[in-house]
Design a protein around this motif. Structure first.
Motif, mmCIF file in Angstrom:
data_model
loop_
_atom_site.group_PDB
_atom_site.id
_atom_site.type_symbol
_atom_site.label_atom_id
_atom_site.label_comp_id
_atom_site.label_asym_id
_atom_site.label_seq_id
_atom_site.Cartn_x
_atom_site.Cartn_y
_atom_site.Cartn_z
ATOM 1 N N GLU A 1 0.830 -1.211 0.000
ATOM 2 C CA GLU A 1 0.000 0.000 0.000
ATOM 3 C C GLU A 1 0.862 1.259 0.000
ATOM 4 O O GLU A 1 0.536 2.245 -0.672
ATOM 5 N N LYS A 2 1.949 1.217 0.738
ATOM 6 C CA LYS A 2 2.866 2.366 0.735
ATOM 7 C C LYS A 2 3.467 2.576 -0.654
ATOM 8 O O LYS A 2 3.527 3.697 -1.157
ATOM 9 N N ALA A 3 3.899 1.492 -1.256
ATOM 10 C CA ALA A 3 4.510 1.597 -2.582
ATOM 11 C C ALA A 3 3.506 2.127 -3.607
ATOM 12 O O ALA A 3 3.841 2.964 -4.450
ATOM 13 N N GLY A 4 2.264 1.661 -3.544
ATOM 14 C CA GLY A 4 1.247 2.131 -4.475
ATOM 15 C C GLY A 4 1.034 3.631 -4.400
ATOM 16 O O GLY A 4 0.788 4.293 -5.414
ATOM 17 N N HIS B 1 -3.220 7.894 -6.717
ATOM 18 C CA HIS B 1 -2.956 9.184 -7.350
ATOM 19 C C HIS B 1 -3.052 9.003 -8.868
ATOM 20 O O HIS B 1 -2.440 8.078 -9.420
ATOM 21 N N PHE B 2 -3.792 9.897 -9.514
ATOM 22 C CA PHE B 2 -3.966 9.813 -10.964
ATOM 23 C C PHE B 2 -3.979 11.215 -11.554
ATOM 24 O O PHE B 2 -4.444 12.160 -10.915
ATOM 25 N N ASN B 3 -3.484 11.326 -12.787
ATOM 26 C CA ASN B 3 -3.640 12.602 -13.489
ATOM 27 C C ASN B 3 -4.496 12.365 -14.730
ATOM 28 O O ASN B 3 -4.535 11.265 -15.290
ATOM 29 N N LEU B 4 -5.205 13.392 -15.094
ATOM 30 C CA LEU B 4 -6.137 13.298 -16.213
ATOM 31 C C LEU B 4 -5.630 14.117 -17.381
ATOM 32 O O LEU B 4 -5.127 15.227 -17.212
ATOM 33 N N TRP B 5 -5.797 13.574 -18.585
ATOM 34 C CA TRP B 5 -5.509 14.298 -19.806
ATOM 35 C C TRP B 5 -6.838 14.690 -20.449
ATOM 36 O O TRP B 5 -7.497 15.616 -20.012
ATOM 37 N N ASN C 1 3.667 3.065 -13.213
ATOM 38 C CA ASN C 1 2.822 2.258 -12.332
ATOM 39 C C ASN C 1 3.502 0.917 -12.059
ATOM 40 O O ASN C 1 3.008 -0.141 -12.416
ATOM 41 N N ILE C 2 4.650 1.001 -11.367
ATOM 42 C CA ILE C 2 5.428 -0.197 -11.049
ATOM 43 C C ILE C 2 5.768 -0.246 -9.558
ATOM 44 O O ILE C 2 6.938 -0.403 -9.177
ATOM 45 N N PRO C 3 4.750 -0.132 -8.673
ATOM 46 C CA PRO C 3 5.056 -0.170 -7.241
ATOM 47 C C PRO C 3 5.682 -1.487 -6.790
ATOM 48 O O PRO C 3 6.377 -1.533 -5.768
ATOM 49 N N GLU C 4 5.467 -2.540 -7.565
ATOM 50 C CA GLU C 4 6.075 -3.818 -7.198
ATOM 51 C C GLU C 4 7.600 -3.736 -7.158
ATOM 52 O O GLU C 4 8.264 -4.497 -6.439
ATOM 53 N N VAL C 5 8.164 -2.807 -7.915
ATOM 54 C CA VAL C 5 9.618 -2.630 -7.897
ATOM 55 C C VAL C 5 10.067 -2.076 -6.539
ATOM 56 O O VAL C 5 11.079 -2.511 -5.972
ATOM 57 N N LEU D 1 -9.246 2.260 -12.143
ATOM 58 C CA LEU D 1 -9.812 1.235 -11.265
ATOM 59 C C LEU D 1 -8.899 0.016 -11.199
ATOM 60 O O LEU D 1 -8.659 -0.549 -10.117
ATOM 61 N N GLU D 2 -8.377 -0.385 -12.359
ATOM 62 C CA GLU D 2 -7.471 -1.538 -12.379
ATOM 63 C C GLU D 2 -6.166 -1.234 -11.640
ATOM 64 O O GLU D 2 -5.621 -2.105 -10.949
ATOM 65 N N LEU D 3 -5.681 -0.004 -11.765
ATOM 66 C CA LEU D 3 -4.461 0.361 -11.040
ATOM 67 C C LEU D 3 -4.692 0.371 -9.536
ATOM 68 O O LEU D 3 -3.806 0.031 -8.754
ATOM 69 N N MET D 4 -5.888 0.753 -9.106
ATOM 70 C CA MET D 4 -6.216 0.686 -7.675
ATOM 71 C C MET D 4 -6.276 -0.760 -7.197
ATOM 72 O O MET D 4 -5.738 -1.111 -6.145
ATOM 73 N N ARG D 5 -6.923 -1.591 -7.981
ATOM 74 C CA ARG D 5 -7.093 -2.989 -7.586
ATOM 75 C C ARG D 5 -5.767 -3.746 -7.594
ATOM 76 O O ARG D 5 -5.437 -4.470 -6.648
ATOM 77 N N GLN D 6 -5.023 -3.590 -8.674
ATOM 78 C CA GLN D 6 -3.835 -4.415 -8.881
ATOM 79 C C GLN D 6 -2.574 -3.818 -8.271
ATOM 80 O O GLN D 6 -1.693 -4.555 -7.821
ATOM 81 N N LYS D 7 -2.509 -2.463 -8.273
ATOM 82 C CA LYS D 7 -1.267 -1.810 -7.861
ATOM 83 C C LYS D 7 -1.411 -1.012 -6.562
ATOM 84 O O LYS D 7 -0.424 -0.468 -6.069
#
Length: 593
Positions: free
Chosen positions: A32-35, A76-80, A354-358, A66-72
């Motif tokens: 959760e910290k990494a995400g 925090h997100f930015n919009l274009w 989006n690589i918090p697993e690293v 949503l997938e980044l919240m679930r999986q990663k």
């Protein structure tokens, strides 16, 4: 929020922020910290839904939040691009409901955005339905009025908050000392004192005197100043050649940031650039411990969030095209080593990744301590608490459409377009033209709009006067990366057939020339032959014609000098302001009537 049936310290609005930060931090897993340490773009579906749906064009490469919240476990997100204000408000509330109901600790999301409130074709000026459209920051500098700049930022704040955008990836306070650099339109020009004045007003308008539930947190960029790029080549791309300081003027570029620190900017974004002077390590700024820890943290005592610019670690794959990671100076490192290097430098958050697993892997392998991770996560949590997101993150969907594009906001933006227009030449008091009495020939102007000011004719020979709108020239760098063509690189003068066509018109009929300055145009021949010459910094046809016909008086003064030749440009020092030989129009020049 964590569904344990009791009011935890972090859930209690009556508790001090630091106690709440520490409480939620000690409940978080390393995943959760990494995400939390990653922010990336997210797409908004046409109907405001949050599920992943097939998309085309640029959206095809934009992640689903949503997938980044679930999986990663990102929040925090930015919009274009966004489809509409109602869709954005619906999407935002649905995302916050998911965060509250379906994540373990209920940590709310933070939404960020590049600028959305400028009349601009610039790649970094996001467009969205109904947002008020003001002149560009360069135009605010041309006006030079701190109260107006604060008013502008306050309007941005109100429009952003209405749809849940709580962090601005701006202001951009680099100094435009290298006139070929493609990002000048987003700056306040080349003068450090003027930029500092505008910076303080801008941040005050966004944040208020203190961050609170109605604030937008300013992520000021690009530390320590991205303007002095060699030959103006932008470090988004591999063809960049580094930031150079032939005038030994590194400290001059820090002056606007000192103003940002004085106004307590919430966050800082370093640039991609590589300082090529002897005083600093030759690696990109977010990899540079001397810049981030030594200068930003230790000298300036900045304890807010530091977020990298976008895409420093992993290559971007867009179909068959690869856009290399901006890992300048450390290209030999693998992604894990790059992440470790950035964290060691003192950075808190990774933009466009989006690589918090690293990060998780590095902590588990004891290459980075969890205590070090905690220091960054604390800053990110603190900002969420200060903005009130833990207590009420939702927006009023009905009010959003009433606030964004409010008539008073629209009118103020349109007035700024007119006020920023800068009169450079007015031979024999050609301007203002007499409304309704002239036969006019227009080029690059909507004839239907022009018809409201005079009789539009189809041939210049039949006109009393011509009105010609131009853009500062640009010549794309040859590269396989398609987005690079959207950056206005290269020489600043008109050439060949395009120049001949312009001069032919000027020789045929008395002509008023308006030029959009997103960089410093080199136009001595055009200036010499024009009856009148004005510059705009993001303005509609109606705004320009209103000034030409005297409905508004031009009020701008150049925030950048206009050099007299490309030779003069090439002989300038990239880090020194207004230093071209015998400029055509000096910094600060501006006439009126």
């Amino acid at each position: 929020m964590n569904k344990n049936g009791k009011l935890d310290v972090y859930e209690d609005v009556k508790q001090p922020i630091e106690a709440r930060v520490n409480d939620v931090l000690q409940q978080m897993t390393i995943e959760e910290k990494a995400g939390m340490m990653f922010i990336n773009g997210a797409k908004v579906n046409e109907d405001g839904s949050i599920e992943d749906k097939p998309a085309t064009g640029l959206f095809a490469f934009v992640p689903n939040a949503l997938e980044l919240m679930r999986q990663k476990k990102m929040n925090h997100f930015n919009l274009w691009m966004i489809p509409s204000v109602p869709s954005l408000a619906n999407w935002y509330n649905a995302m916050q409901h998911f965060a509250e109901d379906s994540t373990r600790l209920g940590i709310p999301i933070t939404i960020a955005s590049d600028p959305r409130n400028h009349f601009s074709n610039n790649i970094f000026a996001m467009t969205a339905a109904s947002f008020s459209q003001w002149c560009e920051p360069l135009g605010l500098a041309a006006i030079g009025d701190e109260k107006l700049t604060q008013e502008f930022a306050d309007v941005v704040r109100q429009e952003y908050v209405a749809v849940g955008i709580r962090e601005s990836l701006h202001p951009q306070i680099d100094l435009a000392t290298e006139p070929r650099w493609p990002r000048i339109s987003g700056t306040f020009g080349e003068d450090a004192a003027l930029s500092a004045k505008m910076t303080k007003a801008y941040i005050l308008g966004l944040q208020g005197q203190k961050l609170g539930v109605n604030s937008v947190a300013a992520m000021t960029k690009h530390f320590p100043g991205g303007g002095p790029q060699f030959e103006g080549l932008d470090p988004h791309f591999p063809f960049q050649k580094g930031q150079v300081y032939p005038g030994n003027n590194f400290n001059y570029h820090l002056i606007p940031f000192e103003a940002a620190f004085a106004q307590h900017t919430a966050a800082i974004m370093p640039y991609y650039g590589v300082p090529m002077d002897a005083a600093h390590e030759h690696v990109g700024f977010s990899y540079n411990k001397g810049i981030i820890t030594g200068l930003l943290r230790n000298k300036y005592h900045f304890d807010g969030v530091v977020c990298t610019d976008w895409g420093l670690v992993t290559d971007a794959h867009m179909g068959n095209i690869v856009w290399p990671a901006r890992a300048w100076g450390v290209e030999n490192l693998n992604p894990e080593e790059r992440v470790q290097r950035i964290i060691d430098a003192g950075v808190d958050q990774f933009g466009g990744e989006n690589i918090p697993e690293v990060v998780v892997k590095l902590v588990k392998e004891k290459k980075i301590s969890e205590v070090r991770i905690d220091s960054s996560v604390k800053r990110l949590l603190r900002l969420k608490f200060e903005l009130g997101l833990f207590d009420n993150p939702y927006v009023n969907e009905t009010k959003a459409t009433a606030i964004i594009g409010k008539p008073a906001f629209i009118q103020a933006g349109e007035a700024s377009q007119r006020r920023a227009i800068t009169l450079l030449k007015n031979e024999a008091k050609t301007l203002p033209l007499k409304l309704g009495s002239l036969k006019i020939y227009v080029r690059n102007v909507d004839p239907k709009i022009a018809a409201q000011y005079g009789t539009v004719v189809n041939r210049p020979e039949d006109a009393d006067i011509a009105i010609l709108r131009l853009n500062t020239p640009a010549y794309p760098v040859k590269t396989d990366i398609p987005i690079a063509s959207m950056f206005h690189h290269g020489d600043l003068d008109f050439k060949g057939v395009q120049k001949d066509s312009i001069l032919q018109l000027l020789n045929t009929v008395p002509t008023v020339v308006d030029i959009y300055l997103d960089r410093a145009a080199v136009i001595p021949d055009i200036s010499a032959k024009a009856k009148a010459l004005i510059a705009n910094f993001g303005a509609s046809d109606a705004a320009v014609l209103d000034v030409i016909f005297g409905k508004y008086k031009p009020g701008g003064h150049l925030p950048i000098e206009l050099p007299s030749s490309m030779e003069a440009v090439r002989n300038q020092k990239e880090d020194v302001p207004y230093d071209s030989k015998q400029p055509l129009y000096k910094f600060g020049f501006g006439l009126s009537y």
